[in-house]
Scaffold this motif. Structure first.
Motif, mmCIF file in Angstrom:
data_model
loop_
_atom_site.group_PDB
_atom_site.id
_atom_site.type_symbol
_atom_site.label_atom_id
_atom_site.label_comp_id
_atom_site.label_asym_id
_atom_site.label_seq_id
_atom_site.Cartn_x
_atom_site.Cartn_y
_atom_site.Cartn_z
ATOM 1 N N HIS A 3 0.861 -1.181 0.000
ATOM 2 C CA HIS A 3 0.000 0.000 0.000
ATOM 3 C C HIS A 3 0.896 1.229 0.000
ATOM 4 N N TYR A 4 0.386 2.295 -0.589
ATOM 5 C CA TYR A 4 1.129 3.549 -0.664
ATOM 6 C C TYR A 4 0.265 4.678 -0.118
ATOM 7 N N TYR A 5 0.890 5.555 0.680
ATOM 8 C CA TYR A 5 0.204 6.733 1.210
ATOM 9 C C TYR A 5 1.078 7.959 0.994
ATOM 10 N N ASP A 6 0.457 9.022 0.556
ATOM 11 C CA ASP A 6 1.118 10.330 0.511
ATOM 12 C C ASP A 6 0.521 11.127 1.657
ATOM 13 N N LEU A 7 1.310 11.304 2.717
ATOM 14 C CA LEU A 7 0.819 11.995 3.910
ATOM 15 C C LEU A 7 1.123 13.488 3.892
ATOM 16 N N ILE A 35 0.920 10.007 15.568
ATOM 17 C CA ILE A 35 -0.491 9.669 15.324
ATOM 18 C C ILE A 35 -0.654 9.071 13.938
ATOM 19 N N ALA A 36 -0.029 9.677 12.929
ATOM 20 C CA ALA A 36 -0.117 9.152 11.563
ATOM 21 C C ALA A 36 0.542 7.781 11.467
ATOM 22 N N THR A 37 1.684 7.628 12.117
ATOM 23 C CA THR A 37 2.370 6.333 12.122
ATOM 24 C C THR A 37 1.492 5.273 12.775
ATOM 25 N N GLN A 38 0.930 5.598 13.932
ATOM 26 C CA GLN A 38 0.058 4.668 14.653
ATOM 27 C C GLN A 38 -1.161 4.285 13.795
ATOM 28 N N THR A 39 -1.728 5.241 13.081
ATOM 29 C CA THR A 39 -2.896 4.975 12.233
ATOM 30 C C THR A 39 -2.566 3.972 11.139
ATOM 31 N N VAL A 40 -1.447 4.166 10.466
ATOM 32 C CA VAL A 40 -1.041 3.244 9.398
ATOM 33 C C VAL A 40 -0.752 1.860 9.982
ATOM 34 N N ILE A 41 -0.065 1.811 11.102
ATOM 35 C CA ILE A 41 0.248 0.531 11.736
ATOM 36 C C ILE A 41 -1.035 -0.181 12.168
ATOM 37 N N ASP A 42 -1.944 0.531 12.794
ATOM 38 C CA ASP A 42 -3.211 -0.081 13.223
ATOM 39 C C ASP A 42 -4.004 -0.619 12.042
ATOM 40 N N GLN A 43 -4.004 0.123 10.951
ATOM 41 C CA GLN A 43 -4.786 -0.279 9.783
ATOM 42 C C GLN A 43 -4.233 -1.527 9.108
ATOM 43 N N HIS A 44 -2.912 -1.649 9.047
ATOM 44 C CA HIS A 44 -2.317 -2.735 8.262
ATOM 45 C C HIS A 44 -1.686 -3.861 9.076
#
Length: 136
Positions: A3-7, A35-44
């Motif tokens: 997956h790719y994200y442009d934050l 917070i952004a790191t935690q969100t990506v980790i939680d999601q994947h």
């Protein structure tokens, strides 16, 4: 899985056991960015171990206190910093004193990815031993 994200401040590439974050030029990373790191980790990664790889292609600043909060992400089992530039490696070495889990510095992404598999395997084996002790 990929997956790719442009934050905005960075680009994040998510793989099976790790994510690669490439932060843009001139950004200042603070504890709030966790917070952004935690969100990506939680999601994947939910409850599976993950390693964070920072590809330091650009110059940016990290508030070292960020690592204290990053250490609290329960399934983040290690951080790898990738740079072939001595000044960035020196900075990463200083930053490592603020992170209480495995933290390594590499010249290439390939070296970091090889290390990821070792860290995840050690973590999984450690968790299996803990589960056996608890269930006895």
């Amino acid at each position: 899985m990929f997956h790719y994200y442009d934050l905005g401040i960075s680009e994040v590439f998510v793989f099976d056991e790790f994510l690669v974050n490439q932060i843009r030029e001139g950004v200042v990373i603070t504890p709030a960015h966790n917070i952004a790191t935690q969100t990506v980790i939680d999601q994947h990664f939910a409850n599976k171990p993950v390693v964070y790889i920072s590809n330091r292609h650009f110059s940016y600043t990290v508030d070292p206190l960020t690592y204290i909060e990053t250490s609290k992400i329960h399934n983040l089992v290690g951080i790898a910093i990738v740079s072939d530039q001595p000044d960035k490696q020196s900075t990463a070495n200083y930053e490592s004193s603020f992170y209480k889990k495995p933290f390594e510095i590499f010249n290439t992404l390939s070296e970091a990815m090889e290390w990821v598999h070792k860290v995840v395997l050690v973590n999984e084996n450690s968790n299996k031993k803990t589960r056996k002790i608890i269930t006895k």
